[in-house]
Design a protein around this motif. Structure first.
Motif, short mmCIF file in Angstrom:
data_model
loop_
_atom_site.label_atom_id
_atom_site.label_comp_id
_atom_site.label_asym_id
_atom_site.label_seq_id
_atom_site.Cartn_x
_atom_site.Cartn_y
_atom_site.Cartn_z
N ALA A 74 15.23 30.02 -47.45
CA ALA A 74 16.47 30.77 -47.31
C ALA A 74 16.58 31.36 -45.91
O ALA A 74 17.62 31.88 -45.54
CB ALA A 74 16.54 31.88 -48.35
N THR A 75 15.50 31.27 -45.14
CA THR A 75 15.47 31.88 -43.83
C THR A 75 15.05 30.85 -42.78
O THR A 75 14.52 29.79 -43.10
CB THR A 75 14.47 33.04 -43.78
N THR A 141 17.93 35.38 -42.43
CA THR A 141 18.60 34.47 -43.36
C THR A 141 19.57 33.60 -42.57
O THR A 141 20.21 34.06 -41.63
CB THR A 141 19.37 35.26 -44.43
N SER A 143 22.58 32.79 -42.57
CA SER A 143 23.90 33.13 -43.07
C SER A 143 24.72 33.69 -41.92
O SER A 143 24.19 34.21 -40.94
CB SER A 143 23.80 34.16 -44.20
N ASN A 243 15.24 27.02 -42.62
CA ASN A 243 16.53 26.56 -43.13
C ASN A 243 17.53 26.38 -41.99
O ASN A 243 18.02 27.37 -41.42
CB ASN A 243 17.06 27.59 -44.15
N ASN A 493 15.95 25.42 -52.81
CA ASN A 493 16.44 26.68 -52.26
C ASN A 493 17.28 27.39 -53.31
O ASN A 493 18.34 26.91 -53.71
CB ASN A 493 17.28 26.41 -51.00
N PRO A 495 19.48 30.69 -53.77
CA PRO A 495 20.05 31.77 -52.95
C PRO A 495 19.39 33.10 -53.27
O PRO A 495 19.21 33.44 -54.44
CB PRO A 495 21.53 31.77 -53.35
N GLU A 497 20.09 35.99 -53.89
CA GLU A 497 21.01 36.99 -54.41
C GLU A 497 20.56 37.41 -55.81
O GLU A 497 20.04 36.58 -56.58
CB GLU A 497 22.43 36.43 -54.47
N ALA A 500 21.80 35.10 -58.67
CA ALA A 500 21.23 33.76 -58.66
C ALA A 500 19.79 33.77 -59.14
O ALA A 500 19.36 32.89 -59.90
CB ALA A 500 21.32 33.17 -57.26
N GLN A 856 20.70 42.69 -45.70
CA GLN A 856 20.05 41.49 -45.14
C GLN A 856 18.54 41.57 -45.30
O GLN A 856 17.87 40.56 -45.59
CB GLN A 856 20.43 41.31 -43.68
N ARG A 859 17.68 40.54 -48.75
CA ARG A 859 17.76 39.10 -48.94
C ARG A 859 16.52 38.42 -48.36
O ARG A 859 15.98 37.47 -48.95
CB ARG A 859 19.02 38.53 -48.28
N SER A 863 13.48 36.27 -50.39
CA SER A 863 13.20 34.88 -50.01
C SER A 863 11.71 34.57 -50.06
O SER A 863 11.32 33.42 -49.95
CB SER A 863 13.73 34.61 -48.59
#
Length: 923
Positions: A74-75, A141, A143, A243, A493, A495, A497, A500, A856, A859, A863
């Motif tokens: 995820a990172t 991440t 994102s 990622n 992967n 997410p 969150e 999830a 963040q 998150r 991960s």
């Protein structure tokens, strides 16, 4: 409280990651070249090579790029390695490479303050400097614009960093504070002196932190010139792991870094070669301290030298615990509390170093004689195939674990880039598999000689016995045609969150345990497993708490039908790490393994938990280590301040032996000395058991494997007493400001705390989190900016709040490390920044940035499977799910400036602060 078998890690080798053995080592083998992958390359970019999933490219300006994609992550981790370190410093410039590392976080005209920007994005980041390289890395991440921002920022600071006098004025004092912090370490002082004496001419004799006067007086022009010379694309390697889309990322790298023109200058050759040592050398450091340390160093060749694989195997065999020769000779005979090795492998010839730690009043002569005999007569007793095979089993498993974590691989490659080429990591692994017992015996006889040693006194000899280190091949010659092995398959992967993760989590109850399982595909089929046990009550803890502290470390020291060494060997054979922690009221078992070996790993959990043998020798060893470790805290300002602060928050009226009492150091040592092995066994037999159990696992497993194993582990494992959770009343002592003098310490510490009623489900807890993120938590916080960035008073400063999930118990704390001469400035800054936050509150921009960083960071934490499994087992205990996390994060997102200010004013009252300062403050 274990006897510390110290594995001192140095710059290069991932500790014990890369050691193996098998047939004869006859030099570096050659392999076929890698084929270029199918991918559209940006204009001018050339494919160089590929090894085990890592691809290398070169830009027209000379920049090398390594891509290691993993779509299951995820990172991403972006690492920029500059091939410059302390070895490149000239007279008057020691510490310059490290100082420059700090300066590059000050920002550029375009990027602004990089420390603040990284903090606002919730990045896990750092910069490090060694003898041969400097590197900068950040994990975030993938994102939003995180990746594009990070690439642009690194390209920008490569050549556009300000390197301004105003920034140097504050950062120099921060680095000096870091230097002073190192001066508090007895081992650090001895290590620096041993290196200095071991080298006559080579810059490896200097530590990267440098000389104090050089750091304090370096002219800004020399720092700027150093930066312009070495921070250029032809002297750098960009590594991107995790990622990301490889084609898009390479295009972005080519665009951002491609703007940097290739420099006109030519880097100067570094040609100093250290002469062979002519005899024993010695150094004695006399400073205030609480333990004795022996450290011996032997010159050894470059990491690229054909002898290095055998030397690394030798190092593991000598310093392993508990099978290592040094451990058996020194720790098990109680001549030392701990031993350790530090292998300074590097591009040029380095040092093979071994240490022994003794009690403050121990006689060093017997331990010194044993240490030197064990090393310098090591080659007289031939090493066995079993010795070498044990190392191979461990390292093969460790290497596989490394490759399952691209974010670690990316940073680790910096060390091999500095040694000549990143592929040396894989090449060295291959050569290690060929080492034989005969090779190990040969290198022991070659390098572990008195005339090649630095320790003790110099002794003249009529027949010099000099060790000449032969030259190593170049990396280009060494790696010609090298391919490596097939890359590991990636996992999936999920997410990071709450919703999830919760959707994939299976919660149930098995054998009386609350179970939370999250099966998923992982790189290398790895699994993280945790089992928590609750037992005991206030009376059992009061009666046997000191003895109970020895149970967990003794459980892995041997079980029925398995000695400690057999248990360690079995765990290494099945690529598993197993640890047990805990005490009088609970225990935690943590396992990291893979899908193939999960069932056997759980069987070993059962044996460790339920079939201990409590060896007397191991208990004695642990007890001595606990006492010596406690004694070593007498002269440490941080330990002294922390204990004083804890005693200030003891239960009012509590007496020695009460649960709410906090012992003095002397009392703690006295209590430890009084513990007997019979008391330890008695507490285990009467109290330990599965009174209340929580289990969690994350990774590549079949849930049935775990649910089928739990009854066998837990059925019949019952505590003999009623379990009752212990909850002591909240303590809110009167304000105090205590100053404690600790002699002969260059670094001081400030700690403060206050308590208040608060649970983590309170309505205003999210606002308090946001307020403290702005005020003290992070490299963009007000405390950090004031004490480090603005005033240059502290290397580290910050604050935090905590809240219980069960009781109305919350706390605020703040800390700083600093030079004792600026103590009043530190106290003033702490007081002023808190008063300003309470009076003026926070701006909307600060609140928005803090909320983004908090979310963040959450998150990023989710991960990590190791972090995730800990959260799941905690949720099982609290009867929570990730719905609580989702709700908390939604509340954090809704926090306003007014809410943050109100929460801070409600809970944090300066007039109630308890402050402790410890250091050498003079008369």
């Amino acid at each position: 409280m274990s006897s510390r078998s110290l594995r001192f890690t140095a710059a290069l080798l991932l500790s014990s990651l890369l050691l193996t053995s098998a047939p004869v080592s006859t030099g570096w083998a050659q392999t076929a070249p890698a084929a270029a992958p199918t991918m559209t390359l940006p204009a001018g970019v050339k494919f160089v090579t590929e090894v085990e999933g890592i691809r290398e490219y070169r830009l027209p300006n000379g920049l090398h790029v390594l891509l290691f994609p993993d779509t299951s992550a995820a990172t991403f981790t972006l690492n920029v390695t500059y091939k410059v370190g302390s070895r490149s410093e000239n007279y008057g410039e020691t510490g310059m490479a490290h100082l420059l590392e700090h300066m590059l976080f000050k920002g550029t005209p375009t990027s602004g303050n990089i420390l603040e920007s990284l903090g606002k994005r919730g990045a896990d980041f750092n910069g490090t400097t060694s003898e041969d390289r400097t590197n900068y890395f950040e994990t975030m991440t993938n994102s939003g614009d995180n990746l594009s921002w990070a690439l642009g920022m690194e390209a920008d600071r490569m050549v556009n960093s300000k390197i301004a006098q105003t920034d140097l004025n504050t950062e120099m004092t921060v680095v000096r504070n870091e230097f002073e912090s190192g001066e508090n370490s007895a081992f650090g002082l001895l290590y620096k002196q041993v290196r200095s004496v071991a080298y006559d001419w080579h810059n490896y004799g200097n530590t990267a932190i440098g000389n104090r006067s050089d750091v304090e007086n370096v002219p800004i022009k020399r720092l700027q010139d150093f930066y312009k010379k070495y921070y250029q694309p032809d002297n750098a390697v960009v590594t991107l792991a995790g990622n990301f889309d490889p084609e898009a990322a390479l295009a972005q790298i080519a665009e951002d870094f491609g703007r940097v023109r290739k420099p006109w200058r030519t880097l100067p050759a570094e040609y100093t070669v250290e002469n062979p040592q002519d005899g024993e050398r010695s150094v004695t450091v006399r400073r205030v301290g609480d333990e004795r340390i022996l450290l011996t160093a032997y010159h050894m060749p470059s990491i690229r030298h054909p002898d290095m694989p055998a030397l690394l195997v030798l190092d593991q065999i000598l310093a392993d615990e508990p099978a290592g020769r040094l451990y058996k000779a020194l720790v098990q005979t109680k001549q030392a509390t701990a031993i350790g090795s530090l292998t300074n492998t590097a591009s040029d010839p380095g040092l093979l170093m071994y240490a022994a730690v003794l009690g403050k009043d121990d006689d060093t002569a017997p331990a010194q004689a044993t240490l030197l005999k064990s090393l310098e007569a090591a080659g007289d007793t031939a090493f066995t195939d079993e010795d070498v095979a044990r190392v191979r089993t461990r390292v093969v498993g460790s290497y596989e674990q490394l490759l399952s974590k691209p974010e670690q691989v990316g940073v680790t490659l910096s060390e091999y880039i500095a040694a000549g080429d990143w592929r040396l990591l894989f090449k060295l692994r291959d050569e290690l598999e060929k080492v034989t017992a005969a090779d190990v015996t040969r290198v022991a006889k070659t390098y572990l000689k008195p005339t090649n040693r630095t320790l003790g006194v110099f002794v003249p000899t009529p027949e010099p016995d000099r060790v000449t280190v032969t030259a190593a091949p170049s990396a280009e010659e060494l790696l010609k045609g090298y391919v490596g092995r097939a890359a590991q398959t990636a996992g999936e992967n999920i997410p990071p969150e709450p919703a999830a993760i919760e959707a994939r989590t299976v919660r149930s109850e098995v054998a009386g345990a609350k179970v939370a399982l999250l099966p998923k595909k992982t790189r290398g089929e790895r699994i993280e497993f945790v089992m928590n046990l609750d037992f005991g009550n206030a009376q059992t803890v009061k009666d046997g708490g000191d003895a109970a502290d020895f149970i967990a470390p003794l459980l892995t020291r041997g079980s029925k039908d398995l000695t400690r060494q057999q248990l360690n060997d079995r765990l290494e054979a099945i690529k598993t790490q197993l640890s047990v922690s805990g005490g009088a009221s609970g225990a935690s078992v943590r396992v990291s393994t893979d899908r193939t070996h999960l069932a056997e790993a759980l069987e070993l959990v059962k044996k460790v938990l339920r079939e201990p043998v409590f060896p007397q020798a191991d208990f004695d060893e642990l007890k001595k280590g606990a006492i010596d470790g406690a004694e070593s805290g007498r002269g440490d300002p941080q330990s002294v301040a922390s204990q004083a602060l804890a005693r200030a928050f003891a239960q009012p009226g509590a007496k020695r032996g009460d649960l709410g009492y906090v012992s003095t150091l002397d009392e703690s040592i006295e209590d430890t000395k009084a513990v007997t092995l019979d008391q330890v066994k008695d507490y285990y037999n009467k109290v330990w058991g599965a009174a209340q159990v929580q289990v969690a696992a994350v990774g590549d497993f079949d849930p049935q494997t775990i649910t089928a194993a739990l009854p066998g582990i837990l059925d019949g494992f019952k505590s003999g007493v009623k379990y009752e959770r212990i909850s002591l009343p909240l303590v809110t002592p009167k304000s105090a400001d205590t100053v404690i003098n600790v002699p002969d310490k260059a670094n001081a510490v400030y700690v403060s705390r206050l308590n208040f009623p608060l649970r983590d489900d309170a309505a205003d807890y999210p606002a308090l989190i946001v307020a403290m993120r702005i005020f003290g938590s992070g490299t963009d916080s007000r405390l950090f900016n004031r004490l480090r960035q603005q005033d240059g008073l502290s290397y580290g400063a910050g604050g935090s709040v905590s809240a219980s999930s069960e009781d109305q118990k919350g706390s605020y704390s703040a800390y700083a490390i600093f030079n004792p001469n600026v103590t009043e400035k530190v106290v003033t800054a702490m007081r002023e920044e808190l008063a300003k936050a309470l009076r003026d509150g926070f701006t909307p921009a600060e609140v928005t940035s803090a909320k983004s960083a908090i979310l963040q960071e959450a998150r990023v934490a989710r991960s990590s499977d190791a972090t995730l499994v800990g959260s799941l087992v905690r949720q099982a205990y609290l009867n929570r799910t990730y719905a609580f996390n989702a709700e908390l994060e939604a509340k954090i997102s809704a926090v306003t400036s007014e809410m943050a200010k109100a929460a801070l004013n409600k809970y944090v009252t300066p007039e109630n602060l308890v402050v402790v300062r410890a250091g050498t403050f003079g008369k």
